[in-house]
Write a protein that holds these residues in place. Structure first.
Motif, PDB file in Angstrom:
ATOM      1  N   ASN A  54       2.370 -10.684  -9.463  1.00 21.22           N
ATOM      2  CA  ASN A  54       2.981 -12.049  -8.969  1.00 21.22           C
ATOM      3  C   ASN A  54       1.963 -12.895  -8.333  1.00 21.22           C
ATOM      4  OD1 ASN A  54       6.100 -11.986  -8.838  1.00 21.22           O
ATOM      5  ND2 ASN A  54       5.639 -10.020  -8.924  1.00 21.22           N
ATOM      6  N   PRO A  55       2.182 -14.375  -8.409  1.00 20.88           N
ATOM      7  CA  PRO A  55       1.150 -15.109  -7.810  1.00 20.88           C
ATOM      8  C   PRO A  55       1.295 -15.250  -6.381  1.00 20.88           C
ATOM      9  CG  PRO A  55       2.823 -16.286  -9.055  1.00 20.88           C
ATOM     10  CD  PRO A  55       3.018 -14.943  -9.320  1.00 20.88           C
ATOM     11  N   ALA A  56       2.660 -14.987  -5.751  1.00 18.35           N
ATOM     12  CA  ALA A  56       3.076 -15.184  -4.368  1.00 18.35           C
ATOM     13  C   ALA A  56       4.107 -14.252  -3.976  1.00 18.35           C
ATOM     14  CB  ALA A  56       3.054 -16.656  -4.046  1.00 18.35           C
ATOM     15  N   GLY A  57       4.241 -14.102  -2.699  1.00 15.42           N
ATOM     16  CA  GLY A  57       5.537 -13.486  -2.266  1.00 15.42           C
ATOM     17  C   GLY A  57       5.051 -12.177  -1.358  1.00 15.42           C
ATOM     18  N   LEU A  58       6.056 -11.353  -0.824  1.00 17.30           N
ATOM     19  CA  LEU A  58       5.960 -10.514   0.098  1.00 17.30           C
ATOM     20  C   LEU A  58       6.508  -9.056  -0.270  1.00 17.30           C
ATOM     21  CD1 LEU A  58       5.151  -9.527   3.045  1.00 17.30           C
ATOM     22  CD2 LEU A  58       7.477 -10.203   3.719  1.00 17.30           C
ATOM     23  N   VAL A  59       5.547  -7.889  -0.499  1.00 22.78           N
ATOM     24  CA  VAL A  59       5.902  -6.846  -1.022  1.00 22.78           C
ATOM     25  C   VAL A  59       5.766  -5.696   0.314  1.00 22.78           C
ATOM     26  CG1 VAL A  59       5.433  -5.028  -2.415  1.00 22.78           C
ATOM     27  CG2 VAL A  59       5.188  -6.960  -3.202  1.00 22.78           C
ATOM     28  N   LEU A  60       6.555  -5.128   0.580  1.00 20.88           N
ATOM     29  CA  LEU A  60       6.333  -4.265   1.598  1.00 20.88           C
ATOM     30  C   LEU A  60       6.607  -2.587   1.256  1.00 20.88           C
ATOM     31  CD1 LEU A  60       9.001  -6.042   4.466  1.00 20.88           C
ATOM     32  CD2 LEU A  60       6.616  -5.842   4.189  1.00 20.88           C
ATOM     33  N   ILE A  61       6.103  -1.911   2.010  1.00 23.93           N
ATOM     34  CA  ILE A  61       6.006  -0.421   1.683  1.00 23.93           C
ATOM     35  C   ILE A  61       6.381   0.174   2.975  1.00 23.93           C
ATOM     36  CG2 ILE A  61       4.689   1.777   0.897  1.00 23.93           C
ATOM     37  CD1 ILE A  61       4.751  -0.092  -1.111  1.00 23.93           C
ATOM     38  N   VAL A  62       7.681   0.869   3.074  1.00 26.47           N
ATOM     39  CA  VAL A  62       8.326   1.460   4.294  1.00 26.47           C
ATOM     40  C   VAL A  62       8.309   2.807   4.545  1.00 26.47           C
ATOM     41  CG1 VAL A  62       9.251  -0.902   4.537  1.00 26.47           C
ATOM     42  CG2 VAL A  62      10.512   1.086   3.769  1.00 26.47           C
ATOM     43  N   GLY A  63       8.487   3.387   5.654  1.00 28.07           N
ATOM     44  CA  GLY A  63       8.787   4.868   5.857  1.00 28.07           C
ATOM     45  C   GLY A  63       8.028   5.184   7.469  1.00 28.07           C
ATOM     46  N   PRO A  64       8.421   6.469   7.629  1.00 27.95           N
ATOM     47  CA  PRO A  64       7.782   6.998   8.840  1.00 27.95           C
ATOM     48  C   PRO A  64       6.405   7.344   8.822  1.00 27.95           C
ATOM     49  CG  PRO A  64       8.996   8.598   7.614  1.00 27.95           C
ATOM     50  CD  PRO A  64       9.118   7.244   6.902  1.00 27.95           C
ATOM     51  N   THR A  65       5.851   7.531  10.085  1.00 29.19           N
ATOM     52  CA  THR A  65       4.379   7.684  10.148  1.00 29.19           C
ATOM     53  C   THR A  65       3.963   9.211   9.218  1.00 29.19           C
ATOM     54  OG1 THR A  65       4.241   6.814  12.347  1.00 29.19           O
ATOM     55  CG2 THR A  65       2.487   8.513  11.649  1.00 29.19           C
ATOM     56  N   GLY A  66       3.212   8.986   8.476  1.00 28.63           N
ATOM     57  CA  GLY A  66       2.569  10.148   7.597  1.00 28.63           C
ATOM     58  C   GLY A  66       3.532  10.405   6.419  1.00 28.63           C
ATOM     59  N   SER A  67       4.047   9.149   5.813  1.00 24.96           N
ATOM     60  CA  SER A  67       5.004   9.198   4.579  1.00 24.96           C
ATOM     61  C   SER A  67       3.869   8.849   3.601  1.00 24.96           C
ATOM     62  CB  SER A  67       6.250   8.532   4.617  1.00 24.96           C
ATOM     63  OG  SER A  67       5.891   7.139   5.088  1.00 24.96           O
ATOM     64  N   GLY A  68       2.599   8.403   3.862  1.00 29.67           N
ATOM     65  CA  GLY A  68       2.115   8.110   2.577  1.00 29.67           C
ATOM     66  C   GLY A  68       1.907   6.650   2.189  1.00 29.67           C
ATOM     67  N   LYS A  69       2.387   5.831   3.096  1.00 32.77           N
ATOM     68  CA  LYS A  69       2.500   4.162   2.773  1.00 32.77           C
ATOM     69  C   LYS A  69       0.969   3.727   2.446  1.00 32.77           C
ATOM     70  CE  LYS A  69       4.415   3.325   7.075  1.00 32.77           C
ATOM     71  NZ  LYS A  69       4.303   4.643   7.597  1.00 32.77           N
TER      72      LYS A  69
END
Length: 318
Positions: A54-69
């Motif tokens: 994508n040329p623009a936009g916001l992508v988030l990787i979420v999870g608790p600490t130690g979840s491999g984000k």
């Protein structure tokens, strides 16, 4: 460890019976783990690759600490580095994976160079992709959205429990609901589960209690599960390594309208399900059936309320 150099992240904590130490081993090989090594399903891996285009936009990787984000983000960066068509800048705290052909920068809070400061500086460097190690506060969240609005693909992480909860977290950070609706492309929530050793994997009898939680009405005919009986390859543990179990939420046009209205979290969840949310439960059950993870991992990575099929459009999915 052969020819690979490792950085060690060490954290110590005094306790009653001595010092408790946690060590993270971070290979400094110039390459991160690839997407194919994460254990993502082919469908989600393909969608993740498409997000990176994508040329623009916001992508988030979420999870608790130690979840491999960070590992999942770095796998995406490695794809961009291998492609080489776009300029990528990162700001991290710390730099966990050194990747060739990526411009990586570390936060320096002692001299007033935080995530938000880096974002304001980066947009003048003419990047195509910006990675922000973590969105921790309102200022960083606002700068991430501004960078997206000015034509940059922004990748980052959030600490929250699931994909829909990430939207509520952005509301709580003070972002305008219309900004979230227009800029958010997708959210990937994840946990890590133990992978069954492929050398000693064998069919197993399902745990009756867990099975009833998963399928309170009727167990599918094709359901099966596996365990590792233990061998020399896995040190008699039956598991070897870990694999990502993900929840994937793509933000489409209809769901953007929902986000812009900022409904209660419960409604937001079932609206996301109607819009095609791939739940962590579904991903986990698929991995169990495929013999990738043992059934005993499900209660550890799924809350009790998410073990059974969820409601879609207000009606429970069968």
């Amino acid at each position: 460890m052969g020819q690979i150099t490792y950085d060690l992240r060490i954290q110590t904590q005094p306790s009653l019976h001595g010092e408790h130490v946690v060590i993270r081993l971070l290979p400094q090989s110039g390459r991160a783990m690839g997407l194919d090594e994460l254990g993502l399903s082919p469908r989600i891996a393909s969608q993740y690759r498409r997000l990176l285009d994508n040329p623009a936009g916001l992508v988030l990787i979420v999870g608790p600490t130690g979840s491999g984000k960070s590992t999942t983000l770095s796998a995406g960066l490695q794809e961009l580095a291998d492609d080489g068509r776009r300029k990528v800048i990162t700001v991290e705290d710390p730099i966990e994976y050194a990747i060739d052909n990526i411009q990586q920068t570390r936060v320096r809070t002692k001299i007033g160079f935080g995530f938000a400061d880096a974002m304001r500086s980066f947009v003048r460097q003419d990047p195509d992709v910006i990675l922000v190690g973590e969105i921790r506060d309102s200022e960083t969240a606002l700068e991430a959205v501004r960078a997206s609005q000015t034509g940059h693909l922004v990748l980052s992480t959030l600490h929250c429990n699931d994909a829909v909860d990430a939207i509520q977290r952005l509301y709580d950070l003070g972002l305008h609901r219309n900004s979230i609706a227009s800029e958010l492309l997708a959210v990937i929530a994840q946990r890590l589960a133990k992978r069954i050793c492929t050398h000693c994997r064998e069919p197993a009898e399902p745990d009756a209690k867990v099975l009833h939680e998963l399928f309170p009405d009727e167990v599918p005919d094709n359901f099966r599960c596996f365990v590792g009986k233990g061998c020399d390859q896995c040190g008699q543990r039956g598991t070897r390594g870990r694999v990502s179990v993900v929840e994937y939420m793509q933000v489409n046009a209809d769901f953007r309208d929902i986000i812009s209205r900022q409904p209660p979290l419960g409604e937001l969840r079932w609206r996301a399900l109607d819009a095609g949310l791939v739940t962590m439960r579904d991903s986990a059950v698929d991995l169990v059936v495929q013999g990738v993870i043992p059934m005993s991992e499900l209660p550890r990575i799924l809350p009790a309320e998410r073990m059974a099929p969820e409601a879609r459009g207000g009606v429970r999915e069968e």
